[in-house]
Design a protein around this motif. Structure first.
Motif, mmCIF file in Angstrom:
data_model
loop_
_atom_site.group_PDB
_atom_site.id
_atom_site.type_symbol
_atom_site.label_atom_id
_atom_site.label_comp_id
_atom_site.label_asym_id
_atom_site.label_seq_id
_atom_site.Cartn_x
_atom_site.Cartn_y
_atom_site.Cartn_z
ATOM 1 N N LEU A 300 83.176 14.323 -44.218
ATOM 2 C CA LEU A 300 84.156 13.588 -43.429
ATOM 3 C C LEU A 300 84.820 12.508 -44.272
ATOM 4 C CD1 LEU A 300 84.819 14.018 -40.400
ATOM 5 C CD2 LEU A 300 83.506 11.947 -39.928
ATOM 6 N N VAL A 301 86.137 12.426 -44.173
ATOM 7 C CA VAL A 301 86.908 11.345 -44.778
ATOM 8 C C VAL A 301 87.607 10.610 -43.641
ATOM 9 C CG1 VAL A 301 88.789 10.732 -46.344
ATOM 10 C CG2 VAL A 301 87.256 12.636 -46.912
ATOM 11 N N ARG A 302 87.279 9.323 -43.451
ATOM 12 C CA ARG A 302 87.873 8.513 -42.371
ATOM 13 C C ARG A 302 88.583 7.325 -42.988
ATOM 14 N NH1 ARG A 302 83.706 7.587 -37.478
ATOM 15 N NH2 ARG A 302 85.670 7.341 -36.352
ATOM 16 N N ASP A 303 89.797 7.110 -42.516
ATOM 17 C CA ASP A 303 90.612 6.003 -43.036
ATOM 18 C C ASP A 303 90.703 6.058 -44.560
ATOM 19 O OD1 ASP A 303 90.976 5.004 -40.428
ATOM 20 O OD2 ASP A 303 89.062 3.939 -40.528
ATOM 21 N N GLY A 304 90.763 7.281 -45.085
ATOM 22 C CA GLY A 304 90.941 7.473 -46.521
ATOM 23 C C GLY A 304 89.684 7.355 -47.349
ATOM 24 N N GLN A 305 88.549 7.064 -46.726
ATOM 25 C CA GLN A 305 87.304 6.861 -47.467
ATOM 26 C C GLN A 305 86.264 7.906 -47.082
ATOM 27 O OE1 GLN A 305 86.938 4.448 -49.894
ATOM 28 N NE2 GLN A 305 89.115 4.041 -49.521
#
Length: 688
Positions: A300-305
């Motif tokens: 998972l990548v959330r808010d680019g991180q």
């Protein structure tokens, strides 16, 4: 860093990517993994790539490597024999463990717990005791330790020793003294001590982390030393760097001290590639789906991180950062938060004792490989099924450099189909659906089981087999945007060259928030950062280039577990507020209790230039099909247009069903979906 090489060894293929950072040009090579000697495949791929691209070995200024070697040693239990040294009275901790049954064993009345990595006869109990505050409660009995170790080493052939004492995260003096004794008795042994591997509290995870470091240490260090030597023989003088499980590049010296940091090296590179492509494309929320020859991974990548887990389970029926699973061994290091299942192009299809169709987790690997490889494989695999369904082109596999045989795949699937009363195409379609359902479980672990709606995310595919399955996987979750980047078959290797150099450090000290002296916490971070900055400096980064990040683990007073939140400067009040908000978000309630600060985490980053292969070209008309061939859509074989990937430029859209081929992968556009290219030459798939 002008010319950089990224090397990713998978269970079936070894991928090599070269980027010239001066002009952004990318060259790739994909060769079969040499299971008996992984370095041989790496060297073959590098030689092929340099010759094709016209570069001389001395021009290579950076080499970054990802490997599944450590993971495979644990999963296949092929690490060297390890001895375990611990505090008297705690010798049974590895045998007791905290393993739970996986889903497949939940109702098995005859379930047998897997044997510990270290049998009790190779465990040494040492008279010593340190308190949680680091004070010495019982002094180390040096003579008893030396006598017990000498006796064990005389009767047991071991390659490595793991040392983990009670509360040594607070004071590692006793561990270091025992390490010195082991070196005196046998200087050839690999020694891992918990206070150096990962000094974080909780006895069982810290013990397992140390044991796993010792278990894989001898093989990993020998492999890296040999590969480094062979690269030098080829004329490549660049110092080799390794992808760590946390998604950052680490030095070979760090790997030698903490080889357990490689447990998710290859999968981490795939998630980092997804995060980089998301940043280029302006997509903040991504599900990374990486399907290779042996396994499929979802992250998972959330808010680019990319999400980071601080406890990971490996060596059981699943590899995951989800604490509820608890199969295998808990590893206490930062790991890219992902789920991995045994479903890849080489996964073997079979009928179980009840006549049900199963796929994986056993894989044909590179030797003998799928039946269609004509290398001695006899059991049908996912790749064979995809070939029978017309999704793969036998004349353009790996760009035509590797011949595969459709007739052998048809014969293998016919043998599987006969007991089910089906033909080979129908059996292949069943294999396709079953493996898709298995891979969906990995996506479910990182989304729905965390309370995350996958429909809010873009699904990004990498790995040689992913493009054939990704659209159908998206349909399973109602995901409406799929991105397949350029060169998806070597996506993890590209991710290596988009990742920064990173070092992580941690220390445990429980401090109550009431009347906390911030200077005590600041002193802890200052000391950790000094060590981390020195490590990054050894990789060639100056003080003004590096980035420092602080995190802190917080819990409510009297609770057993904590949550990790960012720490800005040393603003403990802000950290406590962030913890309260995160706790409410996860559990739906906000407590009024005081909090405790538990673990202090430092990440120091050395940024590297990021590749960018964008184009300003725009197509004026849709690409023209190269040919047509029968392929399985809507429950039957039908003539389907076949395109070559290099003909897609930003602009026009095609409508499925369609097949898009390139050297490292094939992308299937199902009926009811469209495909177009963006300015980074990624294929963007959307339902009509």
């Amino acid at each position: 860093m002008t010319v950089a090489l990224g090397i990713d060894i998978g269970g079936t293929f070894t991928d090599v990517v070269m980027i010239d950072r001066s002009d952004g040009s990318i060259c790739t090579a994909k060769v079969l993994t040499t299971a008996d000697d992984p370095a041989a495949g790496v060297l073959d791929g590098i030689a092929e790539l340099l010759a094709e691209a016209g570069y001389d070995p001395p021009e290579v200024s950076q080499v970054v490597h990802a490997t599944t070697l450590a993971t495979n040693l644990i999963l296949e239990r092929k690490g060297g024999p390890v001895a375990y040294v611990t505090t008297a009275g705690f010798g049974d901790i590895l045998i007791i463990g905290n393993e739970r049954k996986g889903d497949a064993e939940k109702y098995d009345l005859f379930y047998t717990k897997q044997a510990p990595i270290v049998p009790r006869r190779r465990t040494v109990d040492v008279a010593e005791r340190t308190g949680a505050d680091g004070s010495v409660v019982v002094p180390l009995d040096i003579e008893q330790a030396r006598s017990s170790l000498a006796d064990l080493l005389a009767r047991e052939p071991v390659e490595a020793v793991a040392v983990c004492f009670l509360h040594s995260y607070a004071n590692g003096d006793h561990e270091r003294q025992v390490a010195d004794i082991i070196a005196e008795l046998n200087s050839d042994l690999y020694v891992a001590v918990s206070s150096e591997v990962w000094p974080e509290y909780r006895e069982l995870p810290r013990a397992c982390t140390t044991v796993m470091s010792a278990y894989v240490g001898p093989t990993v260090t020998r492999y890296i030393a040999r590969l480094d030597e062979e690269l030098a023989h080829q004329g490549i003088g660049a110092r080799m760097q390794i992808m760590g499980s946390s998604g950052g590049i680490i030095s070979a010296a760090t790997v030698a001290r903490r080889p357990v940091q490689l447990v998710e090296s290859g999968p981490a590179a795939g998630v980092m590639a997804a995060a980089h492509i998301g940043q280029l494309s302006g997509i903040d929320n991504l599900i990374s789906f990486d399907m290779g020859g042996t396994t499929a991974k979802a992250g998972l990548v959330r808010d680019g991180q990319a999400a980071i887990a601080h406890e990971f389970f490996v060596g059981g029926t699943a590899s995951s950062g989800v604490k509820q699973i608890n199969t295998g061994y808990p590893i206490k290091i930062p790991v890219i938060d992902l789920a991995e299942v045994g479903a890849g192009g080489g996964s073997i299809a079979y009928l179980d004792s009840g006549g049900a169709l199963r796929v994986g987790p056993d894989s044909a690997g590179a030797e003998p490989g799928p039946v269609c490889y004509d290398r001695g494989g006899a059991q049908p695999t996912v790749t064979d099924a995809d070939l029978v369904l017309g999704y793969l082109n036998p004349d353009f596999f790996l760009g035509g450099r590797m011949a595969i045989r459709a007739d052998l795949a048809h014969a293998a699937l016919a043998g599987l189909a006969e007991p089910m009363g089906l033909n080979s195409e129908e059996a292949a379609a069943g294999v396709y659906e079953v493996v898709n359902a298995t891979m969906a479980a990995a996506v479910r672990v990182v989304t729905l089981e965390r309370g995350i709606d996958p429909r809010d995310f873009t699904l990004l595919a990498s790995g040689g087999a992913a493009g054939v399955h990704v659209a159908r996987l998206a349909e399973e979750f109602g995901i409406t945007t799929v991105v397949v980047p350029a060169n998806p078959g070597v996506g993890s290797a590209v991710g290596l060259l988009a990742s920064d150099v990173v070092t992580d450090h941690v220390r445990t000290q429980v401090i109550d928030s009431v009347d906390t002296d911030a200077s005590v916490v600041e002193a802890i971070y200052t000391e950790l950062e000094a060590v981390a900055v020195a490590e990054i400096g050894a990789e060639g980064f100056t003080a003004d280039e590096i980035v420092l990040e602080r995190e802190i683990d917080v819990r409510y007073r009297h609770q057993a577990h904590e949550l990790t939140v960012p720490l800005h400067g040393c603003d403990l009040g802000r950290a406590a507020a962030a913890f309260n908000e995160l706790y409410e978000e996860l559990y739906g309630i906000r407590q009024a209790d005081p909090v405790e600060f538990v673990n202090y985490r430092v990440r120091v980053i050395g940024p590297v230039p990021k590749p960018d292969w964008s184009t300003d070209e725009v197509a004026t008309r849709p690409p023209i099909p190269l040919s047509y061939r029968p392929a399985w859509f809507s429950g039957e074989m039908a003539d389907t247009p076949v395109y070559r990937r290099h003909t897609f430029l930003p602009g026009p859209t095609i409508t499925g069903p369609a097949i898009i081929e390139e050297t490292s992968s094939t992308v299937i556009i199902p009926e009811g979906w469209t495909a177009s290219a963006d300015r980074w030459l990624s294929l963007v798939l959307k339902p009509v």
